[in-house]
Design an enzyme around this catalytic site. Sequence first.
Site, mmCIF file in Angstrom:
data_model
loop_
_atom_site.group_PDB
_atom_site.id
_atom_site.type_symbol
_atom_site.label_atom_id
_atom_site.label_comp_id
_atom_site.label_asym_id
_atom_site.label_seq_id
_atom_site.Cartn_x
_atom_site.Cartn_y
_atom_site.Cartn_z
ATOM 1 N N SER A 10 -11.609 -1.061 0.312
ATOM 2 C CA SER A 10 -10.240 -1.182 0.836
ATOM 3 C C SER A 10 -10.256 -1.588 2.298
ATOM 4 C CB SER A 10 -9.505 0.151 0.707
ATOM 5 O OG SER A 10 -9.035 0.367 -0.594
ATOM 6 N N HIS A 15 -3.740 6.303 3.210
ATOM 7 C CA HIS A 15 -4.407 5.038 2.913
ATOM 8 C C HIS A 15 -3.724 3.862 3.616
ATOM 9 C CE1 HIS A 15 -6.035 1.697 0.450
ATOM 10 N NE2 HIS A 15 -7.093 2.493 0.322
ATOM 11 N N ASP A 39 0.858 -1.189 0.000
ATOM 12 C CA ASP A 39 0.000 0.000 0.000
ATOM 13 C C ASP A 39 0.885 1.226 0.000
ATOM 14 O OD1 ASP A 39 -2.301 1.807 0.767
ATOM 15 O OD2 ASP A 39 -3.267 -0.103 1.115
#
Length: 447
Positions: A378, A224, A193
């Site tokens: 996600s 994120h 990520d």
Amino acid sequence: MPCRSAVRWPVLLAWGLALAGPPACAQAGLGAQAGPATVAASRADAGGPAPSGDAAAPERQLLVMLRLPPPHYRPDAGYGGRYLDDGGRGARHRIAEELARLHGLKLVSDWPMPTLGVDCYLLEAPAGGDPARLAERLSHDPRVEWAQPVAIYSGMDGAAPTLYPMQPSARYWHVAVLHRAATGRDVSVAVVDSGIDGHHPDLDGQLASTENFVDGSSYLPEAHGTAVAGIIAARGGRQGILGVAPGARLMGLRACWQQGGQGARCSSFTLGKALNYAILHEARIINLSLSGPPDRLLDRLLDAALARGISVVGAIDPQGPARAFPVSHPGVIAVAQQGRGGPLAALPPTLGGAVLAPGQDVPASLAGGGWRFVSGNSYAAAHVTGMLALLAELRPGANGAQLERLLVPGRGPNAATIDACATIANTTGACTCSCASAVTLRSSRQP
């Protein structure tokens, strides 16, 4: 990234959380305002000057009171709040210095107490010194009104708020109760990520390693990756969130980079390097909370990972093709978020074969500190990755396909959702948080 960040301040206020300033001041997150002690500690950790004066080492400090002359002998008998400047002040200060020297102490500060008729001197004992014993000895000096150790007090604030009651994983999965059976202890999870903030209180000590695969940029804590990592393995505590598998050991593999308001971006090259690293370093689970076009290099790497028994979890892209990478790859667990009010009644046809997990209005760790609400597939994928880590602890010899088969679906119209309590009960053979689920499973398997 198949996700949507949404800060929902009315929800926070309804839960009674005090916010430090308006949302913009908290980077669209839940601001946690540090008190003076916290600020001092952070400066010391950063290598700045250590605190001085009465905040330096209170456990080694003591107070010594020296008598003021009677008011009619003092030219400043009309004391109005300033430090007294009577003719004996210098003499009393010299007495305090002499007492400090005789008893091996350090004179730190002083302050007049005319209400009590004394000057108060703050002295500090050396490391290992006993302030109570030293105060007793000083009290016998005829020049001293009295001496005492410094006492420590705590403000009676309420306990720091925990975000656990607000987590969907608490409402639907009861993860705190599941941790009686497993925490994902020592299970290696590769989070491919953007960068993860390993200094966030949720993630301090949770990163076993970090690697940067983005050329031209150093490893950075980014939104994120930090949110995904916190959902998987946040430590929990008096404040913050509790991850699904707080005992897991995370590989923070930065293959994506943050692009301002456009979210994170990755390339097949950066992702390929990260997947190769995860395989070589024997990750047990790989989390891919991302999506994009099919890619030969990445498909080959996923084949290699799955052949080694590694679980691979991917997020479905709700805006793209039904089977975009990585969930287009056979063997990858495809995850979508369950509905806002609970499990969805049924999956849309384009999501057939996926599993559903919490993914709406999820409190998540915010890079740089604090928290924010996020929504998207996600974050649902991160929940499933955490659940697999729990199962991997309970079944250390199981491969990825076997761990996936341990996931127990809900019953009836909620068959796409994961019944977390039943999953752990079925794996351990013992009731954890839903005895009814365990009983139902045992009954259904009887001949």
